[in-house]
Design a protein around this motif. Structure first.
Motif, PDB file in Angstrom:
ATOM      1  N   LYS A 160      33.311  35.709  13.504  1.00 27.61           N
ATOM      2  CA  LYS A 160      34.414  36.004  12.577  1.00 27.61           C
ATOM      3  C   LYS A 160      34.036  35.706  11.121  1.00 27.61           C
ATOM      4  O   LYS A 160      34.624  36.281  10.202  1.00 27.61           O
ATOM      5  CB  LYS A 160      35.649  35.191  12.965  1.00 27.61           C
ATOM      6  CG  LYS A 160      35.452  33.691  12.885  1.00 27.61           C
ATOM      7  CD  LYS A 160      36.716  32.938  13.275  1.00 27.61           C
ATOM      8  CE  LYS A 160      36.508  31.425  13.160  1.00 27.61           C
ATOM      9  NZ  LYS A 160      37.727  30.676  13.508  1.00 27.61           N
ATOM     10  N   ASP A 161      33.079  34.793  10.918  1.00 26.09           N
ATOM     11  CA  ASP A 161      32.665  34.432   9.561  1.00 26.09           C
ATOM     12  C   ASP A 161      31.334  35.072   9.190  1.00 26.09           C
ATOM     13  O   ASP A 161      30.565  34.499   8.392  1.00 26.09           O
ATOM     14  CB  ASP A 161      32.543  32.907   9.443  1.00 26.09           C
ATOM     15  CG  ASP A 161      33.886  32.222   9.549  1.00 26.09           C
ATOM     16  OD1 ASP A 161      34.902  32.869   9.246  1.00 26.09           O
ATOM     17  OD2 ASP A 161      33.935  31.037   9.955  1.00 26.09           O
ATOM     18  N   ALA A 162      31.031  36.229   9.744  1.00 31.67           N
ATOM     19  CA  ALA A 162      29.756  36.896   9.446  1.00 31.67           C
ATOM     20  C   ALA A 162      29.682  37.237   7.963  1.00 31.67           C
ATOM     21  O   ALA A 162      30.623  37.801   7.384  1.00 31.67           O
ATOM     22  CB  ALA A 162      29.622  38.159  10.285  1.00 31.67           C
ATOM     23  N   GLU A 202      35.466  22.143  10.286  1.00 33.25           N
ATOM     24  CA  GLU A 202      34.342  23.001  10.651  1.00 33.25           C
ATOM     25  C   GLU A 202      33.897  22.709  12.089  1.00 33.25           C
ATOM     26  O   GLU A 202      33.707  21.556  12.457  1.00 33.25           O
ATOM     27  CB  GLU A 202      33.155  22.780   9.711  1.00 33.25           C
ATOM     28  CG  GLU A 202      33.410  23.181   8.272  1.00 33.25           C
ATOM     29  CD  GLU A 202      33.891  22.027   7.441  1.00 33.25           C
ATOM     30  OE1 GLU A 202      34.199  20.971   8.036  1.00 33.25           O
ATOM     31  OE2 GLU A 202      33.981  22.167   6.208  1.00 33.25           O
ATOM     32  N   ALA A 203      33.766  23.767  12.881  1.00 29.87           N
ATOM     33  CA  ALA A 203      33.251  23.652  14.246  1.00 29.87           C
ATOM     34  C   ALA A 203      31.765  24.003  14.251  1.00 29.87           C
ATOM     35  O   ALA A 203      31.287  24.769  13.390  1.00 29.87           O
ATOM     36  CB  ALA A 203      34.012  24.590  15.182  1.00 29.87           C
ATOM     37  N   PRO A 204      30.995  23.465  15.185  1.00 26.52           N
ATOM     38  CA  PRO A 204      29.548  23.764  15.221  1.00 26.52           C
ATOM     39  C   PRO A 204      29.271  25.241  15.496  1.00 26.52           C
ATOM     40  O   PRO A 204      30.007  25.916  16.205  1.00 26.52           O
ATOM     41  CB  PRO A 204      29.042  22.875  16.360  1.00 26.52           C
ATOM     42  CG  PRO A 204      30.058  21.815  16.527  1.00 26.52           C
ATOM     43  CD  PRO A 204      31.372  22.437  16.180  1.00 26.52           C
ATOM     44  N   VAL A 205      28.166  25.728  14.922  1.00 26.13           N
ATOM     45  CA  VAL A 205      27.703  27.106  15.087  1.00 26.13           C
ATOM     46  C   VAL A 205      26.332  27.047  15.760  1.00 26.13           C
ATOM     47  O   VAL A 205      25.529  26.145  15.478  1.00 26.13           O
ATOM     48  CB  VAL A 205      27.598  27.833  13.723  1.00 26.13           C
ATOM     49  CG1 VAL A 205      27.210  29.290  13.921  1.00 26.13           C
ATOM     50  CG2 VAL A 205      28.919  27.741  12.984  1.00 26.13           C
ATOM     51  N   HIS A 206      26.050  28.013  16.641  1.00 24.68           N
ATOM     52  CA  HIS A 206      24.754  28.006  17.320  1.00 24.68           C
ATOM     53  C   HIS A 206      23.629  28.305  16.326  1.00 24.68           C
ATOM     54  O   HIS A 206      23.786  29.054  15.355  1.00 24.68           O
ATOM     55  CB  HIS A 206      24.734  29.032  18.448  1.00 24.68           C
ATOM     56  CG  HIS A 206      23.634  28.788  19.440  1.00 24.68           C
ATOM     57  ND1 HIS A 206      22.400  29.396  19.314  1.00 24.68           N
ATOM     58  CD2 HIS A 206      23.571  27.991  20.530  1.00 24.68           C
ATOM     59  CE1 HIS A 206      21.624  28.996  20.309  1.00 24.68           C
ATOM     60  NE2 HIS A 206      22.308  28.136  21.067  1.00 24.68           N
ATOM     61  N   TYR A 207      22.486  27.719  16.622  1.00 24.42           N
ATOM     62  CA  TYR A 207      21.329  27.830  15.728  1.00 24.42           C
ATOM     63  C   TYR A 207      20.895  29.285  15.544  1.00 24.42           C
ATOM     64  O   TYR A 207      20.421  29.676  14.459  1.00 24.42           O
ATOM     65  CB  TYR A 207      20.189  27.000  16.323  1.00 24.42           C
ATOM     66  CG  TYR A 207      18.906  27.012  15.539  1.00 24.42           C
ATOM     67  CD1 TYR A 207      18.716  26.153  14.471  1.00 24.42           C
ATOM     68  CD2 TYR A 207      17.874  27.876  15.884  1.00 24.42           C
ATOM     69  CE1 TYR A 207      17.534  26.160  13.759  1.00 24.42           C
ATOM     70  CE2 TYR A 207      16.689  27.889  15.177  1.00 24.42           C
ATOM     71  CZ  TYR A 207      16.527  27.037  14.117  1.00 24.42           C
ATOM     72  OH  TYR A 207      15.360  27.038  13.408  1.00 24.42           O
ATOM     73  N   SER A 208      21.053  30.101  16.589  1.00 23.32           N
ATOM     74  CA  SER A 208      20.580  31.492  16.519  1.00 23.32           C
ATOM     75  C   SER A 208      21.507  32.385  15.705  1.00 23.32           C
ATOM     76  O   SER A 208      21.148  33.539  15.440  1.00 23.32           O
ATOM     77  CB  SER A 208      20.450  32.063  17.937  1.00 23.32           C
ATOM     78  OG  SER A 208      21.706  32.057  18.594  1.00 23.32           O
ATOM     79  N   ASN A 209      22.697  31.890  15.318  1.00 25.64           N
ATOM     80  CA  ASN A 209      23.658  32.726  14.587  1.00 25.64           C
ATOM     81  C   ASN A 209      23.575  32.547  13.074  1.00 25.64           C
ATOM     82  O   ASN A 209      24.409  33.095  12.351  1.00 25.64           O
ATOM     83  CB  ASN A 209      25.088  32.414  15.049  1.00 25.64           C
ATOM     84  CG  ASN A 209      25.318  32.790  16.494  1.00 25.64           C
ATOM     85  OD1 ASN A 209      24.630  33.658  17.037  1.00 25.64           O
ATOM     86  ND2 ASN A 209      26.291  32.155  17.122  1.00 25.64           N
ATOM     87  N   VAL A 210      22.600  31.789  12.587  1.00 27.08           N
ATOM     88  CA  VAL A 210      22.467  31.569  11.148  1.00 27.08           C
ATOM     89  C   VAL A 210      21.025  31.869  10.724  1.00 27.08           C
ATOM     90  O   VAL A 210      20.099  31.828  11.548  1.00 27.08           O
ATOM     91  CB  VAL A 210      22.838  30.117  10.768  1.00 27.08           C
ATOM     92  CG1 VAL A 210      24.280  29.823  11.112  1.00 27.08           C
ATOM     93  CG2 VAL A 210      21.915  29.103  11.435  1.00 27.08           C
TER      94      VAL A 210
END
Length: 266
Positions: free
Chosen positions: A31-33, A75-83
């Protein structure tokens, strides 16, 4: 015992992280792309990152006696592969790789522009130095500050307290055992009382049955004493009445059987 998810997560952990706390990254999916933010925290044991201002979720805070309940955005954690890291030269998200320079130093390098991405300088938490004026000197620590009388008083005080605590413990144990014994005696008395009541009921039932049998036998057997005399008089009167009744019936029958014409002498 670790679950299957934990085992799979440990097997798929990223060995060499290329993103560190303080890096500028861009969210690539979700959603925050397209959003950019600074990495606040790196969770290596979960392959996730916490990016400032990205992937916000609502969290409810419970109410207390002092304040009412409310909700905040966190802020919730984001997966490493999405950044992806932002290249300092082009300003676009890029993939990175570890490279070694001529002097042997290991650096991060953008694959498209071959630009070096330096590690961010993060301020480390510095421990506060202890106040030297509050420290006790070694000589004061080992110095004996009481006399033999005070030492003996202290020993006696602890012995008295120990004796009191031990006596209280024995009293509590005795009270508990006495209470259990009283409960057992009460249960035995209640059981005996129930048995006595049941035996009494059975005895009364047997007595009532015996009285009924005696009454039936008394009705069948001849009576004695005054009752027997009274019964004999009543029987004699009944027999007299029956005899008189039979005599009257016999007279009537003889009258009916006499001839119609009297006997005459010739």
């Amino acid at each position: 015992m670790p679950s299957l998810h934990e085992k799979a997560l440990k097997a798929n952990l990223i060995k060499s992280f290329k993103i560190f706390r303080g890096d500028l990254v861009q969210i690539m999916t979700g959603k925050d792309a397209g959003k950019r933010g600074v990495v606040k925290k790196v969770l290596r044991d979960k392959n996730r990152l916490v990016v400032d201002g990205c992937n916000l979720v609502k969290k409810n805070v419970k109410r207390s006696e002092e304040r009412a309940g409310y909700s905040i955005m966190k802020e919730a954690p984001v997966h490493y592969s999405n950044v992806k890291l932002i290249c300092p030269e082009t300003g676009e998200p890029t993939r990175t790789a570890w490279r070694f320079l001529e002097d042997g130093s290991k650096v991060r390098m953008a694959k498209k522009s071959n630009a070096i991405i330096p590690k961010p300088e993060v301020k480390k938490r510095i421990k506060r130095p202890s106040n030297p004026f509050k420290d006790t000197e070694p000589d004061n620590v080992t110095k004996v500050t009481w006399t033999e009388e005070e030492k003996q008083q202290l020993i006696n005080y602890h012995l008295i307290n120990f004796e009191k605590n031990y006596i209280n413990k024995l009293k509590a144990q005795y009270n508990r055992q006495h209470k259990e014994q009283l409960q057992k005696e009460l249960q035995n008395n209640l059981f005996n009382l129930r048995v006595y009541q049941r035996a009494k009921e059975i005895l009364y039932e047997k007595i009532s049955l015996k009285e009924k049998e005696e009454a039936l036998l008394a009705d069948i057997q001849p009576k004695s004493g005054l009752d027997a005399l009274f019964s004999e008089q009543t029987i004699s009167e009944e027999t007299k009445e029956t005899n008189t009744a039979t005599i009257t019936t016999d007279d009537n029958s003889s009258a009916n059987t006499s001839p119609n014409t009297p006997n005459q002498q010739v």
